[in-house]
Design a protein around this motif. Structure first.
Motif, PDB file in Angstrom:
ATOM      1  N   THR A 278       0.969  -1.170   0.003  1.00 50.56           N
ATOM      2  CA  THR A 278       0.086   0.003   0.020  1.00 50.56           C
ATOM      3  C   THR A 278       0.921   1.226  -0.002  1.00 50.56           C
ATOM      4  O   THR A 278       2.102   1.054   0.376  1.00 50.56           O
ATOM      5  CB  THR A 278      -0.983   0.094   1.190  1.00 50.56           C
ATOM      6  OG1 THR A 278       0.015   0.131   2.389  1.00 50.56           O
ATOM      7  CG2 THR A 278      -1.619  -1.160   1.453  1.00 50.56           C
ATOM      8  N   TYR A 279       0.298   2.308  -0.416  1.00 51.78           N
ATOM      9  CA  TYR A 279       0.992   3.606  -0.177  1.00 51.78           C
ATOM     10  C   TYR A 279       1.577   3.905   1.122  1.00 51.78           C
ATOM     11  O   TYR A 279       2.793   4.338   1.320  1.00 51.78           O
ATOM     12  CB  TYR A 279       0.261   4.895  -0.850  1.00 51.78           C
ATOM     13  CG  TYR A 279       1.014   6.174  -0.693  1.00 51.78           C
ATOM     14  CD1 TYR A 279       1.608   6.562  -1.666  1.00 51.78           C
ATOM     15  CD2 TYR A 279       0.888   6.864   0.706  1.00 51.78           C
ATOM     16  CE1 TYR A 279       2.590   7.853  -1.371  1.00 51.78           C
ATOM     17  CE2 TYR A 279       1.604   8.228   0.663  1.00 51.78           C
ATOM     18  CZ  TYR A 279       2.340   8.375  -0.466  1.00 51.78           C
ATOM     19  OH  TYR A 279       3.214   9.567  -0.252  1.00 51.78           O
ATOM     20  N   GLU A 280       0.813   3.573   2.311  1.00 49.86           N
ATOM     21  CA  GLU A 280       1.237   3.712   3.600  1.00 49.86           C
ATOM     22  C   GLU A 280       2.345   2.759   3.849  1.00 49.86           C
ATOM     23  O   GLU A 280       3.367   3.493   4.789  1.00 49.86           O
ATOM     24  CB  GLU A 280       0.098   3.522   4.613  1.00 49.86           C
ATOM     25  CG  GLU A 280      -0.882   4.634   4.468  1.00 49.86           C
ATOM     26  CD  GLU A 280      -2.038   4.327   3.176  1.00 49.86           C
ATOM     27  OE1 GLU A 280      -2.052   3.371   2.597  1.00 49.86           O
ATOM     28  OE2 GLU A 280      -2.652   5.298   2.731  1.00 49.86           O
ATOM     29  N   GLU A 281       2.451   1.791   3.312  1.00 51.24           N
ATOM     30  CA  GLU A 281       3.459   0.870   3.682  1.00 51.24           C
ATOM     31  C   GLU A 281       4.787   1.407   3.003  1.00 51.24           C
ATOM     32  O   GLU A 281       5.764   1.280   3.704  1.00 51.24           O
ATOM     33  CB  GLU A 281       3.058  -0.693   3.266  1.00 51.24           C
ATOM     34  CG  GLU A 281       2.169  -1.570   4.039  1.00 51.24           C
ATOM     35  CD  GLU A 281       1.736  -2.624   3.570  1.00 51.24           C
ATOM     36  OE1 GLU A 281       1.361  -3.510   4.419  1.00 51.24           O
ATOM     37  OE2 GLU A 281       1.373  -2.732   2.182  1.00 51.24           O
ATOM     38  N   ALA A 282       4.665   1.495   1.825  1.00 51.04           N
ATOM     39  CA  ALA A 282       5.944   2.096   1.111  1.00 51.04           C
ATOM     40  C   ALA A 282       6.329   3.376   1.609  1.00 51.04           C
ATOM     41  O   ALA A 282       7.499   3.663   1.820  1.00 51.04           O
ATOM     42  CB  ALA A 282       5.291   2.410  -0.304  1.00 51.04           C
ATOM     43  N   ARG A 283       5.603   4.187   2.107  1.00 52.70           N
ATOM     44  CA  ARG A 283       5.993   5.901   2.778  1.00 52.70           C
ATOM     45  C   ARG A 283       6.621   5.305   4.050  1.00 52.70           C
ATOM     46  O   ARG A 283       7.469   5.789   4.408  1.00 52.70           O
ATOM     47  CB  ARG A 283       4.709   6.378   2.914  1.00 52.70           C
ATOM     48  CG  ARG A 283       5.106   7.768   3.610  1.00 52.70           C
ATOM     49  CD  ARG A 283       5.537   8.700   2.478  1.00 52.70           C
ATOM     50  NE  ARG A 283       6.994   8.919   2.802  1.00 52.70           N
ATOM     51  CZ  ARG A 283       7.878   9.548   2.078  1.00 52.70           C
ATOM     52  NH1 ARG A 283       7.442   9.982   0.846  1.00 52.70           N
ATOM     53  NH2 ARG A 283       9.270   9.736   2.114  1.00 52.70           N
ATOM     54  N   THR A 284       6.309   4.333   4.830  1.00 52.62           N
ATOM     55  CA  THR A 284       6.976   3.880   6.032  1.00 52.62           C
ATOM     56  C   THR A 284       8.207   3.325   5.875  1.00 52.62           C
ATOM     57  O   THR A 284       9.240   3.573   6.380  1.00 52.62           O
ATOM     58  CB  THR A 284       5.981   2.711   6.782  1.00 52.62           C
ATOM     59  OG1 THR A 284       4.778   3.497   7.095  1.00 52.62           O
ATOM     60  CG2 THR A 284       6.665   2.300   8.422  1.00 52.62           C
ATOM     61  N   ALA A 285       8.391   2.394   4.845  1.00 53.64           N
ATOM     62  CA  ALA A 285       9.879   1.729   4.447  1.00 53.64           C
ATOM     63  C   ALA A 285      10.613   3.018   3.886  1.00 53.64           C
ATOM     64  O   ALA A 285      11.683   2.780   4.461  1.00 53.64           O
ATOM     65  CB  ALA A 285       9.456   0.856   3.273  1.00 53.64           C
TER      66      ALA A 285
END
Length: 65
Positions: free
Chosen positions: A31-38
């Motif tokens: 998800t965008y949120e997971e990618a942003r966290t990474a």
């Protein structure tokens, strides 16, 4: 040479650590949120270690979210 080694070893580990997961056999897209966290975690680690590198976040299929 050192930067190439860091790119091959550190970033995949940082990405997995940021997501809190190990490579899964069932592939789900990021998800965008997971990618942003990474990305945030990888950028912070690079700043802390004064690494000059390129960070690319992709899912298991090599697709950018």
């Amino acid at each position: 040479m050192r930067n190439r080694t860091l790119n091959r070893i550190a970033l995949p580990l940082l990405t997995l650590a940021a997501l809190g997961t190990a490579p899964a056999s069932a592939q789900e897209p990021l998800t965008y949120e997971e990618a942003r966290t990474a990305m945030d975690a990888a950028e912070q680690e690079a700043r802390n270690n004064q690494w000059n590198l390129t960070i690319l976040i992709v899912d298991a299929d090599g697709v950018t979210p």
